[in-house]
Design an enzyme around this catalytic site. Sequence first.
Site, PDB file in Angstrom:
ATOM      1  N   GLU A 282      47.814  13.895  17.596  1.00  0.00           N
ATOM      2  CA  GLU A 282      47.580  14.381  18.962  1.00  0.00           C
ATOM      3  C   GLU A 282      46.302  13.757  19.535  1.00  0.00           C
ATOM      4  OE1 GLU A 282      50.070  17.202  16.632  1.00  0.00           O
ATOM      5  OE2 GLU A 282      48.229  16.068  16.260  1.00  0.00           O
TER       6      GLU A 282
ATOM      7  N   ASP B  57      38.687  21.358   7.435  1.00  0.00           N
ATOM      8  CA  ASP B  57      37.780  20.416   8.078  1.00  0.00           C
ATOM      9  C   ASP B  57      36.653  21.135   8.804  1.00  0.00           C
ATOM     10  OD1 ASP B  57      40.740  18.716   8.619  1.00  0.00           O
ATOM     11  OD2 ASP B  57      39.092  17.879   7.449  1.00  0.00           O
TER      12      ASP B  57
ATOM     13  N   ASP C  49      39.814  27.633   6.464  1.00  0.00           N
ATOM     14  CA  ASP C  49      40.034  26.394   7.174  1.00  0.00           C
ATOM     15  C   ASP C  49      39.490  25.297   6.270  1.00  0.00           C
ATOM     16  OD1 ASP C  49      38.008  24.684   9.490  1.00  0.00           O
ATOM     17  OD2 ASP C  49      40.174  24.460   9.373  1.00  0.00           O
TER      18      ASP C  49
HETATM   19  C1  XBP Z   1      40.826  19.762  11.925  1.00  0.00           C
HETATM   20  C2  XBP Z   1      41.718  18.833  12.662  1.00  0.00           C
HETATM   21  C3  XBP Z   1      42.425  17.741  11.922  1.00  0.00           C
HETATM   22  C4  XBP Z   1      41.480  16.659  11.462  1.00  0.00           C
HETATM   23  C5  XBP Z   1      42.192  15.343  11.197  1.00  0.00           C
HETATM   24  O1  XBP Z   1      41.522  20.482  11.029  1.00  0.00           O
HETATM   25  O2  XBP Z   1      41.864  18.988  13.846  1.00  0.00           O
HETATM   26  O3  XBP Z   1      43.360  17.192  12.769  1.00  0.00           O
HETATM   27  O4  XBP Z   1      40.503  16.406  12.431  1.00  0.00           O
HETATM   28  O5  XBP Z   1      43.204  15.514  10.264  1.00  0.00           O
HETATM   29  P1  XBP Z   1      41.063  21.961  10.543  1.00  0.00           P
HETATM   30  P2  XBP Z   1      44.643  14.839  10.512  1.00  0.00           P
HETATM   31  O6  XBP Z   1      42.064  22.912  11.068  1.00  0.00           O
HETATM   32  O7  XBP Z   1      41.035  21.893   9.037  1.00  0.00           O
HETATM   33  O8  XBP Z   1      39.683  22.217  11.079  1.00  0.00           O
HETATM   34  O9  XBP Z   1      44.369  13.455  11.010  1.00  0.00           O
HETATM   35  O10 XBP Z   1      45.312  14.874   9.195  1.00  0.00           O
HETATM   36  O11 XBP Z   1      45.333  15.682  11.560  1.00  0.00           O
HETATM   37 MG    MG Z   2      37.866  23.193  11.053  1.00  0.00          MG
END
Ligand code: XBP
Ligand code: MG
Length: 253
Positions: free
Chosen positions: A56, A12, A10
Amino acid sequence: MNQLKALIFDVDGTLADTERDGHRVAFDRAFADAKLDWSWGVDTYEVLLKVTGGKERIRYFIDKFQPVFNVPDDLDGFIRALHQSKTRHYVELLRSGAIPLRPGVERLLNEARSAGLRLGIATTTTPENVTTLLAATLGPESIDWFDVIAAGDVVPRKKPAPDIFLHALSEMHLSAAECMAFEDSENGLLSSMQAGLKTIVTVNGYTRNDKFDGAAIVLDQLGEPGSAFNVIAGNAGDASLVDMPLIKRLFET
Ligand code: XBP
Ligand code: MG
């Protein structure tokens, strides 16, 4: 016993702590540019993070927190434009070096490559955010370390649905039984587990209170020599950092 062939990460909250000082700040800058008197404080953002996906999340904010907002006729277009502006600000922040990798990430990626393991990414965030983060922290050549960067809207359903991990597995022509996943959040773990993946969780400030039932192990970080991880749930034996021997042991358990 299947052989471990790949690690799927993953982004973020796992490769880097991007939410509080990265995405949240970028959202606020986009709101300011759009002359919207919206601001996502650190605590508000923790609530909003339960919704995966930036577009979203904006829609959820409007629905739940902006009852008097004069919703434009083309709400989808409005949200898309706002999110594109946010992504520009986020990429700028990454390029400024504001968001480093979490402890142990660079070490583990290099150890995995030296051990001949393949690497993949399965994330909800926008693809450009991933390549910019990698280039800014590991150098542009690191983008090619990953056999697949499965990201954003490439799949119809976002985490906790398994779609993005299933997409990464199919792109790598691997089965879940040949891989280990790395996640940071409850939604992420539900996604990887529904895809059949054993998963190592490293929590962060925003996910420390999430539920991680079924994780192979739950840690506060991957750890570095001289800076051991703390085990939150699971059995690390005498390991103090996530390395190949520990990953293989968890994979075979
Ligand atoms: C986490 C998310 C992402 C980010 C924002 O991603 O939910 O939406 O918060 O990025 P991950 P965007 O699966 O890597 O934990 O604004 O590009 O959606
Ligand atoms: Mg994450």
